[in-house]
Design a protein around this motif. Structure first.
Motif, PDB file in Angstrom:
ATOM      1  N   GLY A   9       1.249  -1.284   0.116  1.00  0.00           N
ATOM      2  CA  GLY A   9      -0.019  -0.729  -0.233  1.00  0.00           C
ATOM      3  C   GLY A   9       0.619   1.354   0.355  1.00  0.00           C
ATOM      4  N   GLY A  49      -2.313  -4.296  -2.719  1.00  0.00           N
ATOM      5  CA  GLY A  49      -2.823  -3.801  -1.239  1.00  0.00           C
ATOM      6  C   GLY A  49      -3.946  -2.372  -1.702  1.00  0.00           C
ATOM      7  N   ASN A  50      -4.560  -2.422  -0.347  1.00  0.00           N
ATOM      8  CA  ASN A  50      -6.180  -1.493  -1.039  1.00  0.00           C
ATOM      9  C   ASN A  50      -5.935  -0.770   0.308  1.00  0.00           C
ATOM     10  N   GLY A  51      -5.269  -0.879   1.963  1.00  0.00           N
ATOM     11  CA  GLY A  51      -5.722  -0.460   3.000  1.00  0.00           C
ATOM     12  C   GLY A  51      -5.455   1.591   2.799  1.00  0.00           C
ATOM     13  N   PRO A  52      -4.989   1.988   2.709  1.00  0.00           N
ATOM     14  CA  PRO A  52      -5.386   3.202   2.559  1.00  0.00           C
ATOM     15  C   PRO A  52      -6.776   3.808   1.712  1.00  0.00           C
ATOM     16  N   LYS A 122      -7.183  -5.492  10.944  1.00  0.00           N
ATOM     17  CA  LYS A 122      -6.885  -4.933   9.980  1.00  0.00           C
ATOM     18  C   LYS A 122      -7.085  -3.898   9.747  1.00  0.00           C
ATOM     19  N   GLY A 184      -6.083  -6.005  -3.032  1.00  0.00           N
ATOM     20  CA  GLY A 184      -6.394  -5.362  -1.706  1.00  0.00           C
ATOM     21  C   GLY A 184      -6.967  -6.819  -1.217  1.00  0.00           C
ATOM     22  N   GLY A 185      -6.091  -8.248  -1.578  1.00  0.00           N
ATOM     23  CA  GLY A 185      -6.391  -9.641  -1.328  1.00  0.00           C
ATOM     24  C   GLY A 185      -7.415 -10.504  -2.403  1.00  0.00           C
ATOM     25  N   VAL A 203     -11.645  -7.234   4.789  1.00  0.00           N
ATOM     26  CA  VAL A 203     -11.160  -7.051   4.717  1.00  0.00           C
ATOM     27  C   VAL A 203      -9.600  -8.182   4.270  1.00  0.00           C
ATOM     28  N   VAL A 204      -9.281  -8.355   2.837  1.00  0.00           N
ATOM     29  CA  VAL A 204      -8.590  -9.458   2.992  1.00  0.00           C
ATOM     30  C   VAL A 204      -6.716  -8.902   2.918  1.00  0.00           C
ATOM     31  N   ASP A 205      -5.812 -10.185   3.481  1.00  0.00           N
ATOM     32  CA  ASP A 205      -4.771  -9.149   3.870  1.00  0.00           C
ATOM     33  C   ASP A 205      -4.012  -9.551   2.348  1.00  0.00           C
ATOM     34  N   LYS A 206      -3.693  -8.892   1.982  1.00  0.00           N
ATOM     35  CA  LYS A 206      -2.746  -9.302  -0.693  1.00  0.00           C
ATOM     36  C   LYS A 206      -1.688  -9.907   0.233  1.00  0.00           C
TER      37      LYS A 206
END
Ligand code: ADP
Ligand code: CP
Length: 311
Positions: A9, A49-52, A122, A184-185, A203-206
């Motif tokens: 991310g 990733g896609n967390g932010p 997450k 984003g996983g 939200v899955v961990d990528k």
């Protein structure tokens, strides 16, 4: 070599940056310079990733007075796959004229009874100070947790079991396509007793999804690329030191934070333990040096790279 790269991310949006589209696109273009270099030498699959981004969309949705309830996280995850996939795809097409690039919307199967649904872990979205985070949590029903010196929203992150579109990804790779997938996983989905898929709030961990995909696609190497050059022993202490070449056994004996380095270490260890191949954690701009064995934290069954016999 067939190489799968998980783009952190941080590569798309650093913690100190405003999430403007122009900023993220500029960062994607920088990241793609490295990825294009890898694609010239290796068969490449890219995840990200896609967390932010998913956290930002969740805030927008929660504050929209026209909605009776915020969009669920599976839908937001799909939006981030589309957006980031589009930026990465276009930047790769521009960097590699003549190569076929495809960003796929992919779903990741999880278990409906995964205990993670009752224990959000997450981190998503931006960081707040404690007071602001607690105010937002009370206002929107969020769970928030400490992330370093600040606080962020956390959401459930069930374990990935399978990327639903694995066969299609494999088929595209067979056609010479550079595939961007599992962003984003992957969009978290469950399958019911009649085989139908439905999205779930998670939200899955990528990095964990990438490890699974790396194995399913018979990748020779898995690179988890982020903003630090190595995994550090004693992170944040005066005695911190880089881990350069190691084994899953050595890494598993150390402690890493759950929201950041923990899942990366778990993901690379699983891949190496299952396949006997190479995985690494390191800085995006050092990706080729990592594969050459001169940068990053490289994890192999016997701690050597290139793989050599210990007999
Ligand atoms: N032992 C460690 N060694 C190196 N970095 C660590 C360690 N423990 C935690 N970190 C943190 O993990 C971060 C990378 O994880 P994360 O932010 O989840 O990456 P990304 O979003 O790029 O996938 C680093 O920026 C660093 O602050
Ligand atoms: N989904 C996911 O793991 O995103 P980050 O890598 O941005 O945290």
């Amino acid at each position: 070599m067939r190489v799968i790269v998980a783009l952190g991310g941080n590569a798309v949006l650093r913690r100190d940056e405003r999430p403007d589209a122009s900023t993220q696109l500029a960062n994607v273009r920088t990241a793609v310079r490295t990825l294009a270099g890898l694609a010239g030498r290796h068969e490449l699959v890219i995840t990200h990733g896609n967390g932010p981004q998913v956290g930002m969309l969740a805030v927008q949705s929660a504050s929209d007075p026209g909605l009776s309830r915020p969009y669920p996280f599976d839908a937001l995850g799909a939006q981030t796959q589309g957006l980031l996939g589009y930026w990465i795809q276009q930047a790769l097409q521009n960097a590699l004229p003549g190569r076929q690039v495809l960003a796929m919307v992919t779903q990741t199967l999880v278990s409906a009874v995964d205990p993670a649904f009752a224990a959000p872990s997450k981190f998503v979205g931006r960081a707040y100070d404690r007071e602001e985070a607690e105010k937002l949590a009370a206002e929107h029903g969020w769970t928030v947790k400490q992330d370093g010196g600040q606080w962020r929203r956390v959401v459930p992150s069930p374990a990935p079991q399978r990327v639903v579109e694995t066969r299609l990804i494999r088929r595209m790779m067979g056609e010479g396509v550079i595939v961007v997938c599992a962003g984003g996983g992957g969009i978290p989905v469950v399958r019911d007793e009649r085989g139908r898929l439905t999205g779930v709030e998670a939200v899955v961990d990528k990095d964990l999804t990438t490890a699974l995909l790396a194995e399913a696609l018979d990748c020779d190497a898995f690179l988890a690329l982020t903003d630090v050059p190595h995994v550090l022993r004693g992170f944040g202490t005066p005695a911190e030191s880089p881990i350069r070449h190691t084994t899953p056994h050595e890494l598993r004996a150390l402690d890493f934070p759950a929201g950041s380095m923990g899942p990366k270490v778990e993901a690379v260890c699983r891949f190496v333990e299952t396949t006997g191949d190479m995985a690494a954690i390191g800085r995006l701009d050092q990706a080729q040096r990592i594969l050459d064995g001169t940068a990053g934290t490289i994890v192999t069954p016997n701690g050597r790279w290139p793989l050599t016999s210990t007999l």
